[in-house]
Design a protein around this motif. Structure first.
Motif, PDB file in Angstrom:
ATOM      1  N   ALA A 129       0.841  -1.196   0.000  1.00  0.00           N
ATOM      2  CA  ALA A 129       0.000   0.000   0.000  1.00  0.00           C
ATOM      3  C   ALA A 129       0.879   1.250   0.000  1.00  0.00           C
ATOM      4  O   ALA A 129       0.662   2.181  -0.778  1.00  0.00           O
ATOM      5  CB  ALA A 129      -0.931  -0.009   1.209  1.00  0.00           C
ATOM      6  N   SER A 145       6.495  -1.409 -14.757  1.00  0.00           N
ATOM      7  CA  SER A 145       7.330  -0.309 -15.254  1.00  0.00           C
ATOM      8  C   SER A 145       8.573  -0.181 -14.361  1.00  0.00           C
ATOM      9  O   SER A 145       8.621  -0.735 -13.259  1.00  0.00           O
ATOM     10  CB  SER A 145       6.542   1.001 -15.212  1.00  0.00           C
ATOM     11  OG  SER A 145       6.459   1.474 -13.873  1.00  0.00           O
ATOM     12  N   GLY A 146       9.552   0.589 -14.848  1.00  0.00           N
ATOM     13  CA  GLY A 146      10.804   0.765 -14.102  1.00  0.00           C
ATOM     14  C   GLY A 146      10.578   1.288 -12.682  1.00  0.00           C
ATOM     15  O   GLY A 146      11.143   0.776 -11.721  1.00  0.00           O
ATOM     16  N   ALA A 178      10.203   9.802 -13.734  1.00  0.00           N
ATOM     17  CA  ALA A 178      10.211   8.701 -12.764  1.00  0.00           C
ATOM     18  C   ALA A 178      11.422   8.837 -11.851  1.00  0.00           C
ATOM     19  O   ALA A 178      11.346   8.527 -10.662  1.00  0.00           O
ATOM     20  CB  ALA A 178      10.230   7.357 -13.489  1.00  0.00           C
ATOM     21  N   ARG A 181      10.643  11.290  -9.177  1.00  0.00           N
ATOM     22  CA  ARG A 181       9.765  10.671  -8.167  1.00  0.00           C
ATOM     23  C   ARG A 181      10.565   9.707  -7.298  1.00  0.00           C
ATOM     24  O   ARG A 181      10.320   9.604  -6.097  1.00  0.00           O
ATOM     25  CB  ARG A 181       8.596   9.937  -8.846  1.00  0.00           C
ATOM     26  CG  ARG A 181       7.588  10.908  -9.479  1.00  0.00           C
ATOM     27  CD  ARG A 181       6.308  10.205  -9.878  1.00  0.00           C
ATOM     28  NE  ARG A 181       6.463   9.290 -10.995  1.00  0.00           N
ATOM     29  CZ  ARG A 181       6.349   9.624 -12.285  1.00  0.00           C
ATOM     30  NH1 ARG A 181       6.061  10.884 -12.617  1.00  0.00           N
ATOM     31  NH2 ARG A 181       6.493   8.740 -13.244  1.00  0.00           N
TER      32      ARG A 181
HETATM   33  P1  ADP Z   1       6.890   4.781 -13.411  1.00  0.00           P
HETATM   34  O1  ADP Z   1       6.378   5.874 -14.279  1.00  0.00           O
HETATM   35  O2  ADP Z   1       8.140   4.159 -13.963  1.00  0.00           O
HETATM   36  O3  ADP Z   1       5.862   3.787 -12.979  1.00  0.00           O
HETATM   37  P2  ADP Z   1       6.788   5.897 -10.705  1.00  0.00           P
HETATM   38  O4  ADP Z   1       7.320   4.942  -9.730  1.00  0.00           O
HETATM   39  O5  ADP Z   1       7.149   7.309 -10.454  1.00  0.00           O
HETATM   40  O6  ADP Z   1       7.375   5.578 -12.124  1.00  0.00           O
HETATM   41  O7  ADP Z   1       5.216   5.704 -10.687  1.00  0.00           O
HETATM   42  C1  ADP Z   1       4.258   6.175 -11.619  1.00  0.00           C
HETATM   43  C2  ADP Z   1       2.950   6.510 -10.954  1.00  0.00           C
HETATM   44  O8  ADP Z   1       2.590   5.574  -9.948  1.00  0.00           O
HETATM   45  C3  ADP Z   1       2.984   7.820 -10.210  1.00  0.00           C
HETATM   46  O9  ADP Z   1       2.756   8.911 -11.059  1.00  0.00           O
HETATM   47  C4  ADP Z   1       1.863   7.662  -9.232  1.00  0.00           C
HETATM   48  O10 ADP Z   1       0.608   7.960  -9.811  1.00  0.00           O
HETATM   49  C5  ADP Z   1       1.878   6.207  -8.908  1.00  0.00           C
HETATM   50  N1  ADP Z   1       2.538   6.042  -7.593  1.00  0.00           N
HETATM   51  C6  ADP Z   1       3.881   6.080  -7.356  1.00  0.00           C
HETATM   52  N2  ADP Z   1       4.157   5.894  -6.061  1.00  0.00           N
HETATM   53  C7  ADP Z   1       2.968   5.744  -5.449  1.00  0.00           C
HETATM   54  C8  ADP Z   1       2.547   5.536  -4.093  1.00  0.00           C
HETATM   55  N3  ADP Z   1       3.449   5.400  -3.109  1.00  0.00           N
HETATM   56  N4  ADP Z   1       1.235   5.409  -3.837  1.00  0.00           N
HETATM   57  C9  ADP Z   1       0.346   5.525  -4.823  1.00  0.00           C
HETATM   58  N5  ADP Z   1       0.643   5.721  -6.116  1.00  0.00           N
HETATM   59  C10 ADP Z   1       1.931   5.845  -6.436  1.00  0.00           C
END
Ligand code: ADP
Ligand code: ADP
Length: 236
Positions: A129, A145-146, A178, A181
């Motif tokens: 979660a 995804s990565g 990404a 983030r």
């Molecule tokens: P990628 O684009 O490679 O999947 P991210 O890990 O940044 O890279 O995730 C993409 C999307 O996943 C984010 O824009 C967000 O909407 C969702 N997300 C990422 N982390 C979380 C989290 N801890 N809880 C909920 N949603 C998340």
């Protein structure tokens, strides 16, 4: 007392004619967020692998000097005992997945620690979660995804309870968004858990504007600088 302490530590791979780490003296304290920076081939991975048990210690003469984690000498500890202390997120998470599903993968380290079944299910859900992966518990980790792959790996490592988290070039397989983030996520984990965080990078431009406590520069197997970024900014 430092959580990680290298004292005159050298490491030489059996097939090499010279050491890959030379006389390392380094203390890292609990809760620090440290960047380890150096060009390709400088010894960053070797340093990381000496910490997390991936470097073979069992050949005589490979490791000399002392390396303590949590006050305990690492020589003689096996991979499982060390990975309990230093949870590692590899550059390419595909090589690190052990479960057929996201849930199995997050659970893997807890299974090794013999966490009871009911507690494990609860902890897997909680970790998933937090990582935003609850809807993907049954998915194959390789299909993600990565950023998702990295989040699954981080979730597993955090729920294992390791006091040190080590990220090996966490941006290497991510696009710029990404990557941003991922940096925010690492910063948040650091704030929320207070764990000691080590981040390995090889490109200077990846390191600019990163909020870290220390930057350790390694070159040819030696530490050539140990910088406090605040001092660096105020003194220039
Ligand atoms: P990628 O684009 O490679 O999947 P991210 O890990 O940044 O890279 O995730 C993409 C999307 O996943 C984010 O824009 C967000 O909407 C969702 N997300 C990422 N982390 C979380 C989290 N801890 N809880 C909920 N949603 C998340
Ligand atoms: P970095 O992570 O900074 O690129 P490495 O720790 O991988 O640096 O490499 C440091 C030195 O150790 C290099 O000379 C490399 O060839 C050698 N090396 C790294 N891994 C191995 C290995 N598994 N076996 C033998 N030599 C290695």
């Amino acid at each position: 007392e430092p959580i990680i302490e290298f004292d005159g530590f050298s490491y030489q791979y059996r097939v090499q004619t010279s050491p890959s780490l030379v006389d390392i003296d380094l203390k890292i304290y609990e809760g620090e967020k440290v960047l380890i920076l150096g060009p390709s081939g400088s010894g960053k991975s070797t340093l990381a692998h000496c910490l997390n048990g991936m470097a073979p210690y069992f050949y005589p003469g490979t490791a000399t000097g002392s390396l303590k984690i949590g006050g305990a000498e690492t020589k003689g500890l096996d991979l499982f005992r060390l990975s309990d202390r230093v949870g590692t997120v590899l550059q390419d998470p595909d090589g690190q997945f052990v479960g057929l599903s996201v849930a199995e993968d997050i659970a893997f380290r807890m299974e090794n620690d013999a966490v009871p079944q009911s507690e494990m299910i609860a902890r897997v859900k909680e970790a998933a979660a937090e990582a935003g992966m609850l809807e993907h518990l049954e998915a194959s980790p390789h299909s993600l995804s990565g950023g998702q792959k990295q989040r699954v790996t981080v979730a597993g490592v955090i729920s294992s309870g390791a006091p040190v988290l080590l990220f090996d070039e966490p941006l290497a397989n991510l696009d710029p968004d990404a990557g941003r983030r991922a940096i925010e996520r690492i910063d948040r984990i650091h704030k929320e858990t207070g764990k000691t965080i080590l981040i390995i990078e090889h490109r200077l431009e990846e390191v600019l504007h990163r909020d870290v406590d220390r930057i350790i520069v390694i070159s040819d197997g030696r530490i050539v600088a140990d910088l406090n970024p605040d001092e660096l900014l105020t003194s220039s």
